[in-house]
Enzyme design. Sequence first.
Site, PDB file in Angstrom:
ATOM      1  N   ARG A 121       0.981  -1.401  -0.204  1.00 49.71           N
ATOM      2  CA  ARG A 121       0.058  -0.095  -0.093  1.00 49.71           C
ATOM      3  C   ARG A 121       0.933   1.282  -0.052  1.00 49.71           C
ATOM      4  NH1 ARG A 121      -4.748  -2.401   2.123  1.00 49.71           N
ATOM      5  NH2 ARG A 121      -6.365  -0.572   1.308  1.00 49.71           N
ATOM      6  N   GLN A 126      -0.614   3.303  -5.799  1.00 48.26           N
ATOM      7  CA  GLN A 126      -2.154   3.766  -5.291  1.00 48.26           C
ATOM      8  C   GLN A 126      -3.163   3.270  -6.497  1.00 48.26           C
ATOM      9  OE1 GLN A 126      -1.990   7.650  -3.839  1.00 48.26           O
ATOM     10  NE2 GLN A 126      -2.852   6.703  -1.968  1.00 48.26           N
ATOM     11  N   ASP A 129      -4.496  -0.199  -6.407  1.00 50.36           N
ATOM     12  CA  ASP A 129      -4.674  -0.780  -5.106  1.00 50.36           C
ATOM     13  C   ASP A 129      -6.281  -1.310  -5.061  1.00 50.36           C
ATOM     14  OD1 ASP A 129      -5.433  -1.178  -2.370  1.00 50.36           O
ATOM     15  OD2 ASP A 129      -4.662   0.722  -1.941  1.00 50.36           O
ATOM     16  N   SER A 132      -8.445  -0.896  -1.902  1.00 46.33           N
ATOM     17  CA  SER A 132      -8.818   0.204  -1.634  1.00 46.33           C
ATOM     18  C   SER A 132     -10.228   0.467  -2.369  1.00 46.33           C
ATOM     19  CB  SER A 132      -8.107   1.362  -1.806  1.00 46.33           C
ATOM     20  OG  SER A 132      -6.968   1.292  -0.777  1.00 46.33           O
ATOM     21  N   TYR A 227      -1.346  -1.683   8.374  1.00 46.42           N
ATOM     22  CA  TYR A 227      -2.367  -2.487   8.782  1.00 46.42           C
ATOM     23  C   TYR A 227      -2.478  -2.903  10.358  1.00 46.42           C
ATOM     24  CZ  TYR A 227      -3.008  -4.230   4.009  1.00 46.42           C
ATOM     25  OH  TYR A 227      -3.480  -4.131   2.743  1.00 46.42           O
TER      26      TYR A 227
HETATM   27  P1  NAD Z   1      -8.587  -3.975   6.561  1.00 49.93           P
HETATM   28  O1  NAD Z   1      -9.290  -4.075   5.577  1.00 49.93           O
HETATM   29  O2  NAD Z   1      -7.347  -4.930   6.627  1.00 49.93           O
HETATM   30  O3  NAD Z   1      -9.003  -3.733   8.153  1.00 49.93           O
HETATM   31  C1  NAD Z   1      -9.981  -2.939   8.252  1.00 49.93           C
HETATM   32  C2  NAD Z   1      -9.732  -2.118   9.492  1.00 49.93           C
HETATM   33  O4  NAD Z   1      -9.916  -3.050  10.682  1.00 49.93           O
HETATM   34  C3  NAD Z   1      -8.584  -1.399   9.538  1.00 49.93           C
HETATM   35  O5  NAD Z   1      -8.687  -0.061  10.005  1.00 49.93           O
HETATM   36  C4  NAD Z   1      -7.799  -2.105  10.986  1.00 49.93           C
HETATM   37  O6  NAD Z   1      -7.042  -1.227  11.633  1.00 49.93           O
HETATM   38  C5  NAD Z   1      -9.096  -2.383  11.763  1.00 49.93           C
HETATM   39  N1  NAD Z   1      -9.078  -3.407  12.834  1.00 49.93           N
HETATM   40  C6  NAD Z   1      -8.305  -4.591  12.932  1.00 49.93           C
HETATM   41  N2  NAD Z   1      -8.307  -5.166  14.079  1.00 49.93           N
HETATM   42  C7  NAD Z   1      -9.452  -4.612  14.712  1.00 49.93           C
HETATM   43  C8  NAD Z   1      -9.938  -4.654  16.139  1.00 49.93           C
HETATM   44  N3  NAD Z   1      -9.535  -5.643  16.857  1.00 49.93           N
HETATM   45  N4  NAD Z   1     -10.769  -3.658  16.428  1.00 49.93           N
HETATM   46  C9  NAD Z   1     -11.047  -2.551  15.568  1.00 49.93           C
HETATM   47  N5  NAD Z   1     -10.583  -2.620  14.469  1.00 49.93           N
HETATM   48  C10 NAD Z   1      -9.874  -3.411  14.061  1.00 49.93           C
HETATM   49  O7  NAD Z   1      -7.746  -2.589   6.391  1.00 49.93           O
HETATM   50  P2  NAD Z   1      -7.831  -1.400   5.032  1.00 49.93           P
HETATM   51  O8  NAD Z   1      -8.994  -0.542   5.105  1.00 49.93           O
HETATM   52  O9  NAD Z   1      -7.476  -2.289   4.017  1.00 49.93           O
HETATM   53  O10 NAD Z   1      -6.613  -0.598   5.379  1.00 49.93           O
HETATM   54  C11 NAD Z   1      -5.512  -0.914   6.261  1.00 49.93           C
HETATM   55  C12 NAD Z   1      -4.552   0.231   6.301  1.00 49.93           C
HETATM   56  O11 NAD Z   1      -3.808   0.543   5.075  1.00 49.93           O
HETATM   57  C13 NAD Z   1      -4.984   1.494   6.818  1.00 49.93           C
HETATM   58  O12 NAD Z   1      -4.139   2.123   7.704  1.00 49.93           O
HETATM   59  C14 NAD Z   1      -5.120   2.239   5.466  1.00 49.93           C
HETATM   60  O13 NAD Z   1      -4.893   3.741   5.864  1.00 49.93           O
HETATM   61  C15 NAD Z   1      -3.822   1.833   4.803  1.00 49.93           C
HETATM   62  N6  NAD Z   1      -3.945   1.991   3.405  1.00 49.93           N
HETATM   63  C16 NAD Z   1      -2.973   2.733   2.674  1.00 49.93           C
HETATM   64  C17 NAD Z   1      -3.143   2.929   1.613  1.00 49.93           C
HETATM   65  C18 NAD Z   1      -1.728   3.561   0.673  1.00 49.93           C
HETATM   66  O14 NAD Z   1      -0.893   4.041   1.238  1.00 49.93           O
HETATM   67  N7  NAD Z   1      -2.003   3.640  -0.639  1.00 49.93           N
HETATM   68  C19 NAD Z   1      -4.136   2.736   0.635  1.00 49.93           C
HETATM   69  C20 NAD Z   1      -5.226   1.815   1.450  1.00 49.93           C
HETATM   70  C21 NAD Z   1      -5.087   1.634   2.702  1.00 49.93           C
END
Ligand code: NAD
Length: 373
Positions: A121, A126, A129, A132, A227
């Site tokens: 990520r 991006q 991705d 997302s 993550y």
């Molecule tokens: P995901 O689908 O793996 O998880 C969804 C959410 O569940 C996450 O926010 C995670 O912190 C949360 N979670 C996990 N365990 C938990 C618990 N016990 N209680 C409550 N919440 C819990 O994650 P995602 O939405 O794909 O994104 C994960 C990370 O990647 C985030 O930090 C996001 O900002 C980052 N991200 C970065 C980019 C980039 O830089 N290009 C793009 C997309 C996402």
Amino acid sequence: MNYIIGILKESMEEPRVCMVPDTVKEIIEKFQLKVIVESGAGISAGFSDEEYTNAGAQMSARSEVIQASSLLFCINSFDGLTDSMMKKTLICFSNPLFHYNQLLPLLNSHLDLFSLDLIPRTSKAQSMDLLSSMASLSGYKAVIKGAELYNSVLPMLTTAAGTIRPAKVLILGAGVAGLQAIATAKRLGAIVSAFDVRKASGEEVRSLGAKFIEVEGAAENETSGGYAVEQSTEYLQLQKELIDKHIAEASIVISTANIPGKIAPRLIDKSSVERMKKGAVIIDLAADQGGNCELTQNGKIVNHKGVLILGNSFLVRETAYTASQLLSTNYFNFFKHLLEIEKNDLSNDPIVEGCLILKDGKIVNERVKAQIN
Ligand code: NAD
């Protein structure tokens, strides 16, 4: 490289197609490559064979597409891929950290396989991705689904018969899907609160006008790529006590909490569901990885003492047309990147390294290897 591109049709339960006619046209025009599409590949997403033909593709039966192509695209339809002895590249989206069993029939084939959900990520990646892009649609759809199943309305309504208070929506897991769910629920007029173990998400939640529920003491790991990581039993207990009160008051709970490659954390147990009011709804987007709710059944709606629990990690399939367009752009951007790499002979490219799973039918991805072990 002079690839012949093949695009495969997915199985019955997957209405999306990984490449839409506009992208096919772009590949043909930009790279002068031949594209063969399996007949009917786009039908359930709303793209006819005629549109693919007009874009310049040839339509064929599956076995012919597999035989004739050197680079194939699909989501996760692997049937027939081992029938050919020729070396081929497959670009897919199959959650190999969790569903690694799907890879087993492909071992010892002649496939180089990339799964785009393991692209790092980073800002450079991006545009590729797809996690997302799919999560955004899922978060939106989860709220729409929740509103549909809920036995009342979301906004405050003032009527001649009295005023109806706005619904309370609780989002568990404020990642990409959770943030989109917050924005959608706010637009529909609900009172929204959210919880996540990642402290950084608090600011994003508040900037969308929702309340962030804070639980101190979460484990975070700088090497996890942003993550969440697994939490201790003590933390999960503390978290449960604090969010239980919010669950009991919620009209709709949308849970999205996931950890890549792991069973989803259990955030809502049976006793919490039993404290919710009749007519309340839980939409569990983590169902495919075991679910955040104890009562979740993957792919089903469970009615537990008047509370409806929908377990579905693939609500994005109900937006198949738009989801396919977004997927198509993500796949295309990865393909362009691959061509670029080949041209410049760049080894150790982090994007390719992150998502290359099989090389000549052997598992080369360290994360997948660790998961299988
Ligand atoms: P995901 O689908 O793996 O998880 C969804 C959410 O569940 C996450 O926010 C995670 O912190 C949360 N979670 C996990 N365990 C938990 C618990 N016990 N209680 C409550 N919440 C819990 O994650 P995602 O939405 O794909 O994104 C994960 C990370 O990647 C985030 O930090 C996001 O900002 C980052 N991200 C970065 C980019 C980039 O830089 N290009 C793009 C997309 C996402």
